[in-house]
Design a protein around this motif. Structure first.
Motif: not given
Length: 239
Positions: A23, A70, A97-98, A102
């Protein structure tokens, strides 16, 4: 109004194979690193060539995907990097991304379609980690979806790109590779976005590492003669 059931099961139609094994370092928006290569490999039963008939007429695609790396937990407030990593906004006012479910949405360029053995799509400018599950594909329609007059809140324009330079050792490592030219462009475009944590700005001696393709690219932030920050690639190591 009848609320849907709590569970809405979805099956990925395929997975991404990309230049980003991890990531860290992935551009925070699609299109910021056009040198980034990716393939979307469709899985059975979605790998029927009939399912992509006519798709070659479109230059760009929307991909709906899952931020599978995530955590499943989420909070109503998040800290966008564009705000320095300290100010908080609502999760639905961000592209974090959180988030619940998701789910992610990415606009990518379609380069080629291969239907010789199943279906795979070659993409450019993707901001997706290797292995990302994709849930859906839709053609991008600029006349319906491009809105240059739209307000963009705390991110009204693209982030400023930092200069990137390579040491002699890093240049030598690139020269020795058959994909050296495309790799150099990828490294420069990724690092220009400054992948360091948002609270780490300016020059510092710490050396960071970002995984790209089969390499660990090590870099640090330096100051030029005018005191402006640039990122220097100090070493490129095969993983």
């Amino acid at each position: 109004m009848h609320a849907p059931s709590a569970a809405l099961p979805m099956t990925p139609i395929g997975h991404i194979a990309s230049d980003f094994p991890d990531k860290f370092g992935i551009p925070r928006q699609p299109g910021l690193a056009e040198a980034a290569r990716a393939r979307l490999v469709l899985a059975p039963p979605f790998d029927d060539p009939l399912a992509v008939r006519g798709l070659e007429a479109f230059s760009h695609l929307w991909l709906t995907f899952v931020f599978h790396l995530s955590p499943e937990r989420w909070t109503p407030l998040v800290r966008p990097p564009r705000l320095g990593g300290n100010a908080r906004v609502g999760v639905f006012a961000s592209r974090s991304t959180h988030r619940p479910n998701r789910l992610g949405l990415s606009l990518v360029e379609l380069v080629a379609i291969d239907t010789r053995a199943g279906v795979s799509l070659t993409l450019r400018g993707a901001d997706l980690v290797d292995g990302t599950p994709v849930l859906d594909i839709k053609p991008y329609l600029p006349w319906a979806e491009a809105r240059p007059e739209a307000r963009a809140g705390f991110a009204p324009e693209a982030p400023a790109a930092l200069p990137v330079r390579f040491t002699r050792d890093a240049e030598a490592a690139l020269t020795a590779r058959t994909d050296g030219d495309s790799l150099r462009a990828l490294i420069a475009q990724v690092l220009a976005q400054d992948p360091r944590p948002a609270y780490r700005r300016g020059a510092e001696e710490r050396v960071y590492g970002v995984r790209l393709r089969d390499l660990d690219v090590r870099f640090r932030a330096q100051a030029d003669a005018e005191g402006n920050t640039l990122l220097e690639v100090v070493e490129i190591v095969a993983v």
